[in-house]
Structures are given as structure tokens and as C-alpha cells.
Design an enzyme around this catalytic site. Sequence first.
Site, PDB file in Angstrom:
ATOM      1  NE  ARG A  73      45.906  47.497 153.657  1.00  0.00           N
ATOM      2  CZ  ARG A  73      47.053  47.670 153.256  1.00  0.00           C
ATOM      3  NH1 ARG A  73      47.885  47.880 153.712  1.00  0.00           N
ATOM      4  NH2 ARG A  73      47.034  47.275 151.994  1.00  0.00           N
ATOM      5  NE  ARG A  76      51.207  50.483 153.461  1.00  0.00           N
ATOM      6  CZ  ARG A  76      50.517  49.804 152.652  1.00  0.00           C
ATOM      7  NH1 ARG A  76      49.771  50.255 151.708  1.00  0.00           N
ATOM      8  NH2 ARG A  76      50.533  48.574 153.005  1.00  0.00           N
TER       9      ARG A  76
END
Length: 472
Positions: A304, A446
Site C-alpha cells: 500500500r 500493514r
Amino acid sequence: MERRSFLIMGSIALLAPLPAFAKRKDETFDVIVVGAGGAGLSAAIAAADKGARVVVLEKMPIIGGNTELAAGGMNAAATPAQAKKGIKDDWKAMYEDTMKGGGNRNQPELVEVMTKGSADAVAWLTTLGADLPGLVRSGGARVDRTLQPVGGPAFGPYITQVLYDNAVKRGTSIRTNSRVVEILVRPDGAVRGVVVMDRRGDLYTIEAPAVVLASGGYGSSPERVAKYRPDLASFTSTGQPGTTGDALDLVQKIGGETFDLDQIQIHPTQAVGAKTLVSETVRGAGSILVNREGRRFVNEVTTRDRASAAVLKQTGKSAFIVFDEGIKNSMGMMEGYFHLHLVKSAPTLPALAKEIGVDPDALVKTVDAYDQYQAAKHDSEFDRDDMPRPIKTGPFYAIEIKPGIHFTMGGVRIDAKTQVLTPDRKPIPGLYAAGEVTGGVHGGNRLGGNAMTALFTFGPIAGREAAARALA
């Protein structure tokens, strides 16, 4: 038993300053859980199964937290779903992917607990009635590892319903509009309960020898974001409005440690003009990202942080997710984006290009090249090896996206038993934490699908540890 709808349809008014203490009958439980999202409800169920009397306190008027908004799925290694498809995976591979994705900033012992326990967490959810046969790949994973519900609905509402039904079945008291404003401790430093503000603004005390914090992160607090990351002050959040980091202050007040508060994740695909997150499993199902020039610019299933940085370099600091009818029909959750009117559509690619304002010839060439990579199972341009479907069946669709604040990796420091620690690494007796309120699990970034894994590994651990202390 049916629950009320969890969908947040409007803004929540800010709470006024604490009023003078209004007397209300105090209560006693074995375990207090703060937060009614995935981690909190999991902890409550696990504690109840050990024989504890449990109360769950949720400050918002609805339950579910950010879990309710989760669209993608849950990562787990060595699962029956993988075995059925002949996918070889184990916890060590998941551990390595998680550490790499987090820039090796993660706490290894916590990552080991999560990855080793991921398959058991799926088995536990299955005993509660969850059915997770779907399997896709999320960014940063080397294999298909993200489990999805039967029939393809969004993961969050599905799993929240399962957890809620099980908590109610066990006699758990679940209270909304109940904000914890103080954690009470004994002279020896052990937790003894909490002070709660109810919907009328009255304060009362609940006594318990064990408290589990599962109140989420702080991404919806503009003040905290600006404090810890001034460069992100102008970004909007994809989270629900209750994730304002109240627990950080409560823990610090009684001597607990917080850390990595500047580690805030930007998700690359927040729908432009809305707070809605477009799940990365949409990209994992075969969609591509194109810029305003009609060209791809990144491996769509990279991590991400890398995808977000790439989007921000494009003209207008936004891009488009492009997919076709086949990809749309492969995921039941896609219907939600259409209901929210986030999707542009057209019968042909040139028509879609005109609809979204990009060069038609460039878009057609981009999709043709991608389809050739997909057929050859090798993307020589962006080294993408996960291309499950081509983009060639009309109608064709696009969603404009931009990066938005999505997850806070920092938080309360815990150990492998979810005990909250002081700066000198000593546990605060009776205080446990799980979920996004904690730090250390995800490091500096994450991986998609790992949030749910953390909830359903550490949540039950916290519940069992709290019950064991309470019932000792």
C-alpha cells in the site's frame, strides 16, 4: 437475534466536556471489553467461553467499528481453502511477507503470534459459523492468502454479524453510547475497573479485575494526525468517526507505553468524493490502475505504501481503477460501489475513456498490453505475477481513486499475551489490548488482509488471558 444496522449515515456530534459526577448504580463484571469491533467482540466471546461475565462498552451509537467497514478479507496461511486449490503456504512465508511489508519495523514476537495463529483463527471463526471459502491475493503476499465469505459479500459486515450473534448467544452485555473516560487502578497498580459516560452524560463505575482495550486507532482524529504527521493533515480518513485514539490518553495516564504514533498508513484507493475505500481485493481480482494519460504506472498488487506513493505522483494526484464485467461478476461485494454511485461505465473501452476524460487510444493500448501479459502469465512492464482475469468483456468500468488515511500502525505496547506494558516493559496487571489500538504488529506498513488476522488472533488471546486472571 437480529442486530441494528451498523451503517453510519451521518456525522456524530462531538462530546461535550465531562459533567460533574452523576450518581448511578455501580456494577461488577469479570471482564470489561472497551470497543465493539472485531477485536472486542472476539475477546468477549473467548472470555465468555472461559466462564467470565463480560460487558462490552462501545462509545458510538452502533457497533462494528472499522471492522464493519472492511471489504476485502482475512489473511491466513496453510488453510483448507489454499489446500483445496493446491496452494503451498505456511506461517513462515506469511511471517516473512509481513515483516518485509512493514519494513522490518514490526515486533517479531507479535508477528510470529499472528502468523502462527492465523490458520487456528480461521478454524475458530468456523466454529462460530463463519464460512470463508473465497481466496484472492492482497498486496505484498507471495500467494493467494486472503479469505473471503461464501457468496462474495463484503467481509466486515459478514463477520461482524457472526461475532455479534455469538456474543449475544453467550449472554454478553453489549452497550452502545458508553464511552470509557478513565481506567481505574488499585494502589498496587493493578486495574480494578473503568468509569463510563452513558448517553445522558452521566458517569458510573464498572468494577472488574480485567480490562481489554479494543477501541481502534486514531485515524479519524485530525488533531492527532496533524500532531504526529503534519504532512498528512490535509488527507481524509477512510475510517469510522469513532477512531479518535481515546485509549492512548487513558493508557498513558496510568503509566502504559505508546509508540510508533507517526506510523500512519495511506491507502491508495479511496474513492474520490467519498470516504469509501475501494478494497485492494478489487485489484487482486484483476483490475488495473491507470492515470489521466490512460497508462498503467505501478504493479497494482504491490504494498500500500508503494502504490499510494505512485498515485500521488500522477497528474491530479489521483487515478482510475479499471475493470470489466467479468471482474465485476467475480466479487459480490462489487455491487456496493455501484449502489454508492462511485462507478463510471460504458459499453466499450473508448467510450469509457471519454467518460473518465482520458485518451481513448492510450487506454485501449494499455488494456491490450495488460491482457497479453495476463495470457502469458508475466507482466514484463511492472513485474505483476498475479493476473487472474483479462479485461476484455464489456461493459467496462472505472472508479476514480486517491490515497486516504486508512490505518494507524502505532499504539499501545503489548506483549505476546496482549498484556499492556509500561516503558520499562512491565505489564500493567489486568490490562490487555488487541486490534488497531496496539502497535508493533504491522510495523511501518500493514499488508491488506492482515488487520483481520490480527483481530482474530490477538482478540481471543486477550479474552482468554483476561478471563483467566478474573477467574483465578
